[in-house]
Scaffold this motif. Structure first.
Motif, PDB file in Angstrom:
ATOM      1  N   ILE A  31       0.824  -1.214   0.000  1.00 21.87           N
ATOM      2  CA  ILE A  31       0.000   0.000   0.000  1.00 21.87           C
ATOM      3  C   ILE A  31       0.854   1.259   0.000  1.00 21.87           C
ATOM      4  N   GLY A  32       2.122   1.125   0.364  1.00 22.54           N
ATOM      5  CA  GLY A  32       3.012   2.279   0.333  1.00 22.54           C
ATOM      6  C   GLY A  32       3.171   2.872  -1.057  1.00 22.54           C
ATOM      7  N   VAL A  33       2.912   2.081  -2.091  1.00 24.03           N
ATOM      8  CA  VAL A  33       2.987   2.588  -3.471  1.00 24.03           C
ATOM      9  C   VAL A  33       2.039   3.760  -3.659  1.00 24.03           C
ATOM     10  N   MET A  38       1.261   9.592  -4.393  1.00 21.50           N
ATOM     11  CA  MET A  38       0.581  10.804  -3.946  1.00 21.50           C
ATOM     12  C   MET A  38       1.574  11.862  -3.484  1.00 21.50           C
ATOM     13  N   MET A  39       2.582  11.446  -2.723  1.00 21.75           N
ATOM     14  CA  MET A  39       3.590  12.393  -2.247  1.00 21.75           C
ATOM     15  C   MET A  39       4.390  12.955  -3.403  1.00 21.75           C
ATOM     16  N   GLY A  40       4.657  12.114  -4.423  1.00 18.91           N
ATOM     17  CA  GLY A  40       5.394  12.577  -5.589  1.00 18.91           C
ATOM     18  C   GLY A  40       4.635  13.637  -6.358  1.00 18.91           C
ATOM     19  N   ASP A  44       5.640  17.680  -6.905  1.00 21.00           N
ATOM     20  CA  ASP A  44       5.839  18.208  -8.260  1.00 21.00           C
ATOM     21  C   ASP A  44       5.101  19.521  -8.485  1.00 21.00           C
ATOM     22  N   ASP A  45       3.967  19.706  -7.820  1.00 21.05           N
ATOM     23  CA  ASP A  45       3.136  20.877  -8.086  1.00 21.05           C
ATOM     24  C   ASP A  45       3.832  22.207  -7.849  1.00 21.05           C
ATOM     25  N   ASN A 103      11.410   8.193  -8.693  1.00 18.75           N
ATOM     26  CA  ASN A 103      11.152   6.976  -7.933  1.00 18.75           C
ATOM     27  C   ASN A 103      11.549   5.753  -8.759  1.00 18.75           C
ATOM     28  N   SER A 104      12.061   4.754  -8.078  1.00 14.59           N
ATOM     29  CA  SER A 104      12.398   3.478  -8.701  1.00 14.59           C
ATOM     30  C   SER A 104      12.131   2.384  -7.691  1.00 14.59           C
TER      31      SER A 104
END
Length: 318
Positions: A31-33, A38-40, A44-45, A103-104
């Motif tokens: 679920i961390g995905v 969302m945090m990414g 970015d905004d 992210n990777s």
């Protein structure tokens, strides 16, 4: 010995609690995905606005100037974290290694390392109940009537706790890796490890393995504390309750005491988080990696001596 360990493992494999723990760990790893994505998007905004932005080298140089000014302003301070950041930034500038912001699979697994606290919780519950539950349920008599030394039974129980720790770490890594690979791909960038004043360039896999190994040392220490308490009190609820209390409060109390008293660094809870020590953020200021290793070994042996004498030498109550 192998048969004894297998017997201990079978006991837990037959309990629903083991599968509940495994499902919770798998769920949290996957679920961390969602939260990472969302945090990414939130990060970015703000970058969409105008304004001049520094290049990555200029930004790192500016950060290092700030770090240097802070360290020079009070030379007596403990600046382990800033020294680490300064050295890594210098290494990136000199070797033209731009910090990655994408992210990777490796960044996702690394970000998920916080779940090792959940693994610690599960292993402590198992370690706290592995001996005490035998007395609570009265099954200790069935073990004692066998022609097996108590010391071998004790060792088998402890080894089974370590096996469960390995199982939980394997579940964490495999599920996090699969979820991260599906969501973010397999691209990788070198990770930088700072130790003993030097910066080492590592493949992300080896970097994460080192982090997991250091995390496992903390899990082993808390499991050993819980194992000792289980041997001493011989009550399932009491052993698990005290173990969880020490798990949740030991480091915090040690940190508070360490703000006023230097001797707090001799506490076992000040010498279990080796990742924090390497990152320059020990629980008690002034604690070094090798000092923690020595204290770790002392407490590890002491706890096992207490467990041995309380389990092997004391009479088995009816």
């Amino acid at each position: 010995m192998i048969k004894l360990v297998q017997n201990e493992l079978i006991k837990w494999f037959r309990r629903p609690s083991f599968y509940v723990m495994s499902i919770i760990l798998i769920g949290l790893s996957v679920i961390g995905v969602v939260f990472t994505i969302m945090m990414g998007s939130m990060m970015d905004d703000p970058n969409q606005g105008g304004g001049q932005q520094l290049g990555w080298k200029e930004q790192l140089q500016q950060d290092n100037e700030n770090y240097k000014m802070t360290m020079e302003s009070e030379p007596e301070g403990d600046y382990g974290y800033l020294e680490r950041r300064y050295a890594i930034n210098e290494y990136r500038i000199q070797n033209d290694l731009e910090p990655t912001t994408e992210n990777s699979v490796w960044t996702y697994v690394s970000d998920n390392l916080g779940l090792t606290s959940i693994i610690t919780l599960f292993v402590v519950i198992i370690a706290g109940g592995t001996i005490a539950s035998e007395f609570t349920w009265g099954t200790i008599k069935l073990l004692m009537i066998r022609p097996i030394k108590r010391s071998r039974i004790l060792i088998a129980k402890y080894l089974s706790v370590l096996v469960f720790m390995v199982i939980f770490f394997s579940i964490f890594f495999v599920t996090s890796f699969i979820a991260g690979a599906i969501a973010f791909g397999m691209e990788s960038a070198p990770e930088l490890l700072y130790m003993n004043g030097e910066v080492f360039e590592l493949h992300p896999f080896f970097y994460i393995m080192i982090k997991l190994l250091l995390s496992s040392l903390g899990v082993i220490m808390f499991a050993t504390i819980a194992f000792m308490i289980s041997s001493v009190f011989r009550n399932n609820s009491l052993a698990i309750g005290i173990s969880l209390f020490l798990l949740f409060t030991g480091a915090q109390i040690t940190q508070l005491v360490g703000m006023k008293f230097e001797w707090a660094k001799y506490s076992p809870f000040a010498n279990t988080n080796f990742n924090a020590i390497i990152d320059g953020m020990p629980i008690v200021s002034g604690t070094t990696f090798w000092f923690s290793i020595v204290m770790y070994l002392i407490y590890f042996v002491l706890l096992h001596v207490i467990s041995f004498f309380t389990f092997v030498k004391r009479d088995i109550a009816a």
